[in-house]
Design a protein around this motif. Structure first.
Motif, PDB file in Angstrom:
ATOM      1  N   ILE A 174     -62.001  91.610  12.034  1.00 29.78           N
ATOM      2  CA  ILE A 174     -63.023  90.602  12.912  1.00 29.78           C
ATOM      3  C   ILE A 174     -62.319  90.797  14.266  1.00 29.78           C
ATOM      4  O   ILE A 174     -61.215  91.224  14.356  1.00 29.78           O
ATOM      5  CB  ILE A 174     -62.787  89.278  12.463  1.00 29.78           C
ATOM      6  N   GLY A 175     -63.083  90.722  15.395  1.00 30.64           N
ATOM      7  CA  GLY A 175     -62.571  91.030  16.610  1.00 30.64           C
ATOM      8  C   GLY A 175     -62.933  92.253  17.122  1.00 30.64           C
ATOM      9  O   GLY A 175     -63.475  93.304  16.533  1.00 30.64           O
ATOM     10  N   PHE A 223     -72.285  92.038  24.488  1.00 27.55           N
ATOM     11  CA  PHE A 223     -72.482  92.073  23.253  1.00 27.55           C
ATOM     12  C   PHE A 223     -71.344  93.073  22.638  1.00 27.55           C
ATOM     13  O   PHE A 223     -71.338  94.003  22.980  1.00 27.55           O
ATOM     14  CB  PHE A 223     -73.574  92.255  22.455  1.00 27.55           C
ATOM     15  N   ASP A 224     -70.460  92.647  21.950  1.00 27.68           N
ATOM     16  CA  ASP A 224     -69.471  93.625  21.408  1.00 27.68           C
ATOM     17  C   ASP A 224     -69.272  93.720  19.876  1.00 27.68           C
ATOM     18  O   ASP A 224     -69.664  92.510  19.411  1.00 27.68           O
ATOM     19  CB  ASP A 224     -68.002  93.476  21.904  1.00 27.68           C
ATOM     20  N   GLU A 225     -69.243  94.650  19.288  1.00 28.76           N
ATOM     21  CA  GLU A 225     -69.115  95.200  17.817  1.00 28.76           C
ATOM     22  C   GLU A 225     -68.053  94.319  17.301  1.00 28.76           C
ATOM     23  O   GLU A 225     -66.769  95.076  17.670  1.00 28.76           O
ATOM     24  CB  GLU A 225     -69.436  96.484  17.740  1.00 28.76           C
ATOM     25  N   GLN A 241     -70.586  91.710  12.669  1.00 24.91           N
ATOM     26  CA  GLN A 241     -70.447  90.464  13.620  1.00 24.91           C
ATOM     27  C   GLN A 241     -70.630  90.956  14.902  1.00 24.91           C
ATOM     28  O   GLN A 241     -69.937  92.181  15.475  1.00 24.91           O
ATOM     29  CB  GLN A 241     -69.035  90.420  13.282  1.00 24.91           C
ATOM     30  N   VAL A 242     -71.417  90.345  15.848  1.00 28.29           N
ATOM     31  CA  VAL A 242     -71.588  90.786  17.307  1.00 28.29           C
ATOM     32  C   VAL A 242     -70.756  89.593  18.045  1.00 28.29           C
ATOM     33  O   VAL A 242     -71.239  88.094  18.012  1.00 28.29           O
ATOM     34  CB  VAL A 242     -73.098  90.642  17.675  1.00 28.29           C
ATOM     35  N   ILE A 243     -69.949  89.738  18.875  1.00 28.90           N
ATOM     36  CA  ILE A 243     -69.184  88.810  19.520  1.00 28.90           C
ATOM     37  C   ILE A 243     -69.542  88.943  20.902  1.00 28.90           C
ATOM     38  O   ILE A 243     -69.833  89.795  21.691  1.00 28.90           O
ATOM     39  CB  ILE A 243     -67.501  89.307  19.558  1.00 28.90           C
ATOM     40  N   CYS A 244     -69.616  87.887  21.486  1.00 23.95           N
ATOM     41  CA  CYS A 244     -70.224  87.550  22.984  1.00 23.95           C
ATOM     42  C   CYS A 244     -68.923  87.421  23.829  1.00 23.95           C
ATOM     43  O   CYS A 244     -68.048  86.535  23.530  1.00 23.95           O
ATOM     44  CB  CYS A 244     -71.032  86.341  23.333  1.00 23.95           C
ATOM     45  N   TYR A 245     -68.668  88.292  24.730  1.00 21.84           N
ATOM     46  CA  TYR A 245     -67.464  88.407  25.498  1.00 21.84           C
ATOM     47  C   TYR A 245     -68.005  88.081  27.165  1.00 21.84           C
ATOM     48  O   TYR A 245     -69.012  88.528  27.598  1.00 21.84           O
ATOM     49  CB  TYR A 245     -66.875  89.580  25.654  1.00 21.84           C
ATOM     50  N   THR A 246     -66.773  87.317  27.622  1.00 20.67           N
ATOM     51  CA  THR A 246     -67.273  87.149  29.117  1.00 20.67           C
ATOM     52  C   THR A 246     -66.570  88.434  29.614  1.00 20.67           C
ATOM     53  O   THR A 246     -65.647  88.913  29.370  1.00 20.67           O
ATOM     54  CB  THR A 246     -66.307  86.217  29.605  1.00 20.67           C
ATOM     55  N   ILE A 247     -67.263  89.207  30.473  1.00 17.25           N
ATOM     56  CA  ILE A 247     -66.664  90.404  31.280  1.00 17.25           C
ATOM     57  C   ILE A 247     -66.168  90.131  32.643  1.00 17.25           C
ATOM     58  O   ILE A 247     -65.750  90.913  33.350  1.00 17.25           O
ATOM     59  CB  ILE A 247     -67.540  91.612  31.264  1.00 17.25           C
ATOM     60  N   ARG A 248     -66.523  88.641  33.085  1.00 13.54           N
ATOM     61  CA  ARG A 248     -65.598  88.643  34.242  1.00 13.54           C
ATOM     62  C   ARG A 248     -65.724  86.980  34.296  1.00 13.54           C
ATOM     63  O   ARG A 248     -66.045  86.370  33.486  1.00 13.54           O
ATOM     64  CB  ARG A 248     -66.472  88.776  35.523  1.00 13.54           C
ATOM     65  N   ASP A 249     -64.849  86.534  35.317  1.00 11.49           N
ATOM     66  CA  ASP A 249     -64.754  85.077  35.309  1.00 11.49           C
ATOM     67  C   ASP A 249     -66.187  84.375  35.574  1.00 11.49           C
ATOM     68  O   ASP A 249     -67.061  84.878  36.564  1.00 11.49           O
ATOM     69  CB  ASP A 249     -63.839  84.791  36.482  1.00 11.49           C
ATOM     70  N   ILE A 250     -66.412  83.460  35.087  1.00  9.40           N
ATOM     71  CA  ILE A 250     -67.550  82.912  34.928  1.00  9.40           C
ATOM     72  C   ILE A 250     -67.756  81.333  35.505  1.00  9.40           C
ATOM     73  O   ILE A 250     -66.643  80.588  34.854  1.00  9.40           O
ATOM     74  CB  ILE A 250     -68.518  82.857  33.741  1.00  9.40           C
TER      75      ILE A 250
END
Ligand SMILES: C[S@@+](CC[C@H](N)C(=O)[O-])C[C@H]1O[C@@H](n2cnc3c(N)ncnc32)[C@H](O)[C@@H]1O
Length: 830
Positions: free
Chosen positions: A491-492, A795-797, A803-812
């Motif tokens: 996972i991950g 979205f990252d595999e 499993q599709v992971i939602c990642y922050t790609i910058r500070d939000i």
């Protein structure tokens, strides 16, 4: 005959003498591609000789093709209807006991057209020659399509005994035989034509009078010949079969039309039992001349049978290849294996059985769809290739299981397709781990060892432990265990793991030029950032080269202790750093390296005040293009926080540069380390760790025009952390098309995970909005920022299938809308 001039030093030799035929050829300048010239070889030269040698002398630079025409033809040897003499080719020999004409055609490319003429006597040949001169028949042939060849070649005054046919090799590597006298017996055959040896012209001349056209005789058949022989009255036999030849039938848009008597069978016959007939040898017999009318087709596979007999009551039929289309995008070997398992009990099959069944399914699919098969070639090759697909398991679709009692390998699917409950269970399980184990780290700035990257232990649990569908109940389920090949990265984000690999590859340079810093790797340098000085010190001058770091995995000294990393340390005046703030590592990647990080941190000089000594780590860049790009992007985007660094000079190749240069520019060196600042710095206050999705995001009306709802951050979200998963019930595209595609608005929410559709909607095709329901996935409401083409989530595999992971790609920041790129829309038609 055209006037002949010396051309290319063509010699025609017999066993007794040599004739230079070059002078009979026209000037080189007169020759154009595809022009044919005929040379009459001196009768005296030939008459008493059985053997004639034609060769192109070594000095000749041009490639030419020599074509031969024969006047009296009966004993003309089979395989010698044409001679292609490429540059520097060895001598070609052929025999004839008759007069021979040689046609020489200059060609600029290999395998252009050629003609082969049978004529009954010299006189006719002369007639023909005249015609050739006046009407350029050969040119017609060469420039025409196969369809009009047979009309163009028919001589005007054709004696009744004349047998004429043309072998025509097109530029498309196919060859056709035409009986050009009788259109009713328009025998056409095309073949992949890699080399000319495949064409066989029989000893026996065709009997045109009876309209039986026979260009073959079995005794002259060699393995790789193709012979066609429609025999009137009884049966028609198409004799092939080498696997290549079969391919020709299936893969090329070709047709072999055979005249057939009523109710007579037609056989497709392999001449030799040891010829392997490939599994791709499906042949379709069409009862109708129109290949496209598939209604009356009779299909037959050529598997192990060497002979196929087809009875048809129709008067005529064609043997035609399917007009095989290319496979649709989703139809590949892995998919066929997947479907096979899908149809199996408990989604489980023993490896060989799986491959066998997959082959059958592939055949069926290819026929149903009218496309080429996914598995082609001999059975052996298919086995090999299927095993490879299973072993590489690129999409994590298959799980290999092994029974203790049996040495056989079983394969099952890594998920239960089309099953909401099992998908929901996995989703909830992932969320639990994310929230309870990872978020505390992510939101504390300590992302090392995230659970999302090492959920290995939880893998089994995550797959529907109740039903344990992935165990084959009939195969001693108690004794079934997962094989060790099960991916560690269950996972991950995969990159979490790949980061570790960086520690083995080191070859990088950091170069400071003027006020810019370049981070270099083997593929060239990348501009990193503008330099600013520390605490208002004078800017770093161009003499301040930070030196080559030259480490690689062959460097014996590399160990953790020797610290194969460039250390980047914030070293700013304490006034610019909020005291008591918790520093979040500059780059998310840094924090994903657990062991080296902890080693490194402990080895750092911590004497500087806590507020200014927070440490970060950049792995030496080397082949880590991923990292390098991220770093480059980060810095050039000039984000609110920057790279604050300390280069550990113990790693610097002091032969080329030395640290004192840096010192002299205003940077400091201390304990063999030197510091520099790239960009600005910023630090983050520690926030409470969220415990549920509603702590971090909220669905409300989007800021994007006319886009309905959107998703917003309700608090600061640091860069590079997983904030959730995109829920969807995995199903095949076929399933989705038939069950959901036009149901509600399901298509707007469903996404593709590799080749699987994740259906994100309920039975009515609407997204799950009930926060207390079994599924609430706020990420279903993330929009695209189409106006600015911007996004802050990716979205990252995941390493677990589907499993599709939602990642922050910058500070939000709090209140910001979350945007994602959906990616390309999938055209499921293709
Ligand atoms: C996954 S949903 C996003 C949530 C959706 N806005 C809602 O209200 O449920 C994707 C759909 O939202 C709409 N959408 C997303 N971004 C948009 C944009 N920038 N402009 C217009 N519509 C957008 C499109 O209809 C798209 O198919």
């Amino acid at each position: 005959m055209p006037t002949c001039e010396v051309y290319n030093n063509i010699e025609c030799k017999t066993n007794k003498s040599t004739q230079d035929i070059s002078k009979k050829l026209p000037k080189t300048s007169l020759l154009h591609n595809n022009e044919l010239y005929q040379i009459e070889i001196d009768q005296n030269l030939i008459s008493n000789n059985k053997s004639i040698l034609i060769r192109q002398s070594k000095s000749s630079k041009k490639s030419i093709k020599i074509l031969k025409s024969e006047i009296t033809n009966k004993n003309f040897p089979n395989s010698l209807n044409s001679i292609d003499i490429p540059e520097n080719c060895p001598e070609n020999t052929y025999k004839s006991n008759t007069d021979v004409y040689i046609e020489i055609e200059p060609i600029s490319f290999r395998a252009s057209e050629f003609t082969y003429f049978h004529k009954s006597n010299t006189t006719e040949y002369c007639n023909y020659t005249e015609k050739h001169q006046s009407q350029s028949i050969q040119d017609d042939i060469l420039n025409s399509s196969s369809k009009n060849i047979d009309s163009s070649i028919t001589p005007s005054k054709e004696p009744s005994t004349q047998k004429t046919f043309t072998v025509f090799e097109t530029k498309h590597d196919s060859i056709s035989f035409f009986d050009n006298k009788s259109h009713s017996h328009n025998l056409e055959k095309q073949k992949h034509f890699e080399d000319m040896s495949l064409v066989s012209i029989p000893k026996t001349s065709p009997d045109m009078q009876s309209h039986n056209f026979d260009i073959s005789s079995t005794d002259s058949c060699s393995d790789n010949e193709i012979q066609t022989r429609p025999i009137s009255g009884t049966s028609s036999t198409h004799t092939l079969l080498e696997s290549d030849s079969i391919d020709f039938l299936t893969d090329v848009d070709c047709s072999l039309e055979l005249e057939k008597s009523k109710n007579q069978p037609v056989s497709l016959l392999a001449p030799k039992s040891n010829i392997e007939i490939t599994d791709s040898s499906s042949v379709t017999f069409y009862e109708n001349e129109d290949e496209n009318e598939h209604e009356n087709k009779i299909e037959s596979f050529i598997d192990d049978a060497k002979k196929i007999t087809i009875n048809s009551e129709n008067q005529s039929f064609g043997l035609a290849s399917n007009k095989l289309k290319d496979r649709p995008r989703w139809y590949n070997q892995a998919y066929v294996l997947f479907l096979t398992l899908r149809q199996a009990e408990n989604y489980t099959l023993e490896k060989l059985a799986l491959i066998e069944k997959a082959m059958l399914l592939d055949k069926k699919l290819s026929l149903d769809l009218g496309v080429k098969r996914a598995f082609e070639g001999s059975k052996l090759n298919i086995y090999k290739s299927a095993k490879l697909v299973l072993a590489s398991n690129d999409e994590n679709t298959f799980v290999k299981i092994k029974s203790k009692d049996s040495k056989k390998h079983l394969y099952t699917l890594a998920y239960k397709p089309g099953d909401f409950n099992s998908a929901a269970k996995s989703y909830q399980h992932w969320m639990e781990i994310l929230i309870n184990q990872d978020w505390p780290k992510c939101f504390n700035g300590d992302k090392a060892n995230l659970k999302t990257k090492s959920l290995h232990d939880d893998f089994l649990e995550s797959f529907d432990p109740d039903s344990q569908f992935y165990y084959n109940q009939n195969h001693e389920s108690d004794h079934v265990e997962y094989s060790k090949t099960l991916s560690d990265s269950s996972i991950g984000r995969k990159s979490f793991f790949s980061v570790k690999k960086i520690s083995l590859v080191f070859k990088a340079r950091i170069r400071i030029e003027g006020s810019r810093v370049y981070i270099e790797n083997d593929s060239g340098y990348k501009c990193a950032s503008s330099l600013t000085s520390i605490s208002g010190d004078t800017p770093i001058s161009s003499t301040n080269h930070i030196n080559r770091i030259s480490l690689n995995d062959k460097t014996p000294k590399i160990s953790r202790a020797s610290n194969p990393y460039v250390l980047i340390e914030n070293k700013v005046s304490s006034s610019s750093v909020p005291t008591n703030s918790n520093f979040l590592y500059y780059d998310s990647y840094m924090n994903q390296i657990k062991d080296p990080l902890s080693d490194t941190i402990s080895s750092l000089d911590r004497s500087i005040k806590p507020a200014s000594i927070q440490n970060s780590l950049i792995p030496a860049l080397g082949n880590s293009g991923h990292f390098l790009n991220a770093l480059e992007k980060d810095i050039t985007q000039n984000q609110s926080h920057g790279l604050i660094g300390c280069l550990d000079c113990s790693l610097v190749d002091t032969h080329t540069h030395s640290c004192p240069n840096i010192n002299s520019s205003g940077l400091t060196t201390k304990n063999n380390s030197c510091s520099f600042i790239l960009g600005n710095s910023s630090f983050y206050e520690k926030l409470p760790v969220p415990t549920k999705l509603s702590d971090i995001v909220q669905v409300r009306k989007s800021t994007a025009p006319n886009s309905g709802d959107g998703l917003f951050a309700t608090r600061f979200l640091p860069k590079g952390i997983p904030i959730g998963f995109y829920f969807g019930v995995p199903m095949t595209e076929d399933e989705f098309d038939s069950l959901k595609d036009r149901v509600g608005i399901s298509s707007r929410y469903s996404i593709m995970y590799l080749k699987t559709v994740l259906d994100a909607t309920d039975d009515n095709g609407y997204p799950y909005r009930d926060q207390n329901g079994p599924i609430f996935c706020p990420f279903h409401f993330m929009n695209e920022d189409r106006e600015n083409n911007n996004f802050n989530i990716v979205f990252d595999e995941g390493s677990v299938v589907n499993q599709v992971i939602c990642y922050t790609i910058r500070d939000i920041q709090e209140g910001e809308e979350l945007f994602v790129h959906y990616g390309f829309e999938v055209d499921r038609e293709s």
